[in-house]
Each structure stands twice: as C-alpha cells, then as structure tokens.
Design a protein around this motif. Structure first.
Motif, PDB file in Angstrom:
ATOM      1  N   ALA A 129     -50.769  12.141  43.408  1.00  0.00           N
ATOM      2  CA  ALA A 129     -51.875  12.856  43.005  1.00  0.00           C
ATOM      3  C   ALA A 129     -53.262  12.287  43.713  1.00  0.00           C
ATOM      4  O   ALA A 129     -54.148  13.400  44.297  1.00  0.00           O
ATOM      5  CB  ALA A 129     -52.213  12.804  41.497  1.00  0.00           C
ATOM      6  N   TRP A 130     -53.216  11.220  43.919  1.00  0.00           N
ATOM      7  CA  TRP A 130     -54.255  10.730  44.797  1.00  0.00           C
ATOM      8  C   TRP A 130     -54.441  11.091  46.204  1.00  0.00           C
ATOM      9  O   TRP A 130     -55.369  11.438  46.912  1.00  0.00           O
ATOM     10  CB  TRP A 130     -54.426   9.035  44.655  1.00  0.00           C
ATOM     11  CG  TRP A 130     -55.032   8.517  43.603  1.00  0.00           C
ATOM     12  CD1 TRP A 130     -54.437   7.543  42.501  1.00  0.00           C
ATOM     13  CD2 TRP A 130     -56.390   8.608  43.154  1.00  0.00           C
ATOM     14  NE1 TRP A 130     -55.230   7.201  41.478  1.00  0.00           N
ATOM     15  CE2 TRP A 130     -56.697   8.074  41.893  1.00  0.00           C
ATOM     16  CE3 TRP A 130     -57.466   9.287  43.835  1.00  0.00           C
ATOM     17  CZ2 TRP A 130     -57.765   7.801  41.199  1.00  0.00           C
ATOM     18  CZ3 TRP A 130     -58.680   9.212  43.081  1.00  0.00           C
ATOM     19  CH2 TRP A 130     -58.867   8.576  41.969  1.00  0.00           C
ATOM     20  N   ASP A 131     -52.948  11.180  46.745  1.00  0.00           N
ATOM     21  CA  ASP A 131     -52.716  11.575  48.209  1.00  0.00           C
ATOM     22  C   ASP A 131     -53.093  13.025  48.372  1.00  0.00           C
ATOM     23  O   ASP A 131     -54.109  13.587  49.068  1.00  0.00           O
ATOM     24  CB  ASP A 131     -51.412  11.575  48.591  1.00  0.00           C
ATOM     25  CG  ASP A 131     -50.785  10.198  48.869  1.00  0.00           C
ATOM     26  OD1 ASP A 131     -51.778   9.297  48.832  1.00  0.00           O
ATOM     27  OD2 ASP A 131     -49.646   9.836  48.820  1.00  0.00           O
TER      28      ASP A 131
ATOM     29  N   ASN B 247     -55.569  14.393  46.218  1.00  0.00           N
ATOM     30  CA  ASN B 247     -56.908  14.401  45.945  1.00  0.00           C
ATOM     31  C   ASN B 247     -57.586  13.936  47.436  1.00  0.00           C
ATOM     32  O   ASN B 247     -58.432  14.800  47.843  1.00  0.00           O
ATOM     33  CB  ASN B 247     -57.328  13.448  44.941  1.00  0.00           C
ATOM     34  CG  ASN B 247     -58.811  13.704  44.549  1.00  0.00           C
ATOM     35  OD1 ASN B 247     -59.333  14.530  44.341  1.00  0.00           O
ATOM     36  ND2 ASN B 247     -59.492  12.546  45.041  1.00  0.00           N
ATOM     37  N   ASP B 248     -57.137  13.336  48.184  1.00  0.00           N
ATOM     38  CA  ASP B 248     -57.611  12.484  49.179  1.00  0.00           C
ATOM     39  C   ASP B 248     -57.492  13.902  50.356  1.00  0.00           C
ATOM     40  O   ASP B 248     -58.481  14.010  51.319  1.00  0.00           O
ATOM     41  CB  ASP B 248     -57.003  11.344  49.903  1.00  0.00           C
ATOM     42  CG  ASP B 248     -57.376  10.224  48.977  1.00  0.00           C
ATOM     43  OD1 ASP B 248     -58.260  10.268  48.250  1.00  0.00           O
ATOM     44  OD2 ASP B 248     -56.638   9.210  49.282  1.00  0.00           O
TER      45      ASP B 248
ATOM     46  N   GLU C 225     -48.806   9.201  40.191  1.00  0.00           N
ATOM     47  CA  GLU C 225     -50.196   9.167  40.469  1.00  0.00           C
ATOM     48  C   GLU C 225     -50.718   8.895  41.867  1.00  0.00           C
ATOM     49  O   GLU C 225     -51.585   9.396  42.197  1.00  0.00           O
ATOM     50  CB  GLU C 225     -50.699   7.665  39.430  1.00  0.00           C
ATOM     51  CG  GLU C 225     -52.205   7.209  39.758  1.00  0.00           C
ATOM     52  CD  GLU C 225     -52.422   5.849  39.205  1.00  0.00           C
ATOM     53  OE1 GLU C 225     -53.582   5.411  38.899  1.00  0.00           O
ATOM     54  OE2 GLU C 225     -51.661   5.387  38.434  1.00  0.00           O
ATOM     55  N   ALA C 226     -49.749   8.156  42.744  1.00  0.00           N
ATOM     56  CA  ALA C 226     -50.147   7.769  43.875  1.00  0.00           C
ATOM     57  C   ALA C 226     -50.088   9.255  44.711  1.00  0.00           C
ATOM     58  O   ALA C 226     -50.957   9.485  45.669  1.00  0.00           O
ATOM     59  CB  ALA C 226     -48.908   6.949  44.601  1.00  0.00           C
TER      60      ALA C 226
END
Length: 53
Positions: free
Chosen positions: A31-33, A35-36, A28-29
């Motif tokens: 994937a957020w990285d 995305n950012d 999850e982390a």
C-alpha cells in the motif's frame, strides 16, 4: 506511458495478493508502494520539473 499504465495495476495486485495471503506486513508495504507511486506520478504530471518537491 506504457510503464505507467502497467505500474498502477501491478501495485494494486501486490496489495490484493498480500491480503489474500493474510500477510499484513506485505499488504502495508504494498500500500505504501502504491501511495508513493501515485504521489510521484502526480507530481511528475503536474510539475514541469517532475518528481517530488
């Protein structure tokens, strides 16, 4: 530009490694990285000022 070319694949690999390691929190982390990174890259490409609004 070389940095951008390497960043995308590296961020995808981080997601895949976390998934293979069955580490949902890390996936999850990662994937957020990714995305950012994609958002920042898009804004920098489209905006003469660069960066998020």
């Amino acid at each position: 530009m070389d940095t951008e070319i390497k960043a995308g694949p590296n961020l995808h690999v981080a997601i895949l490694r976390a998934i293979l390691g069955r580490d949902a929190d890390a996936a999850e982390a990662a994937a957020w990285d990714l995305n950012d990174y994609l958002i920042d890259f898009s804004y920098a490409t489209l905006s003469p000022r660069g960066g998020r609004r």
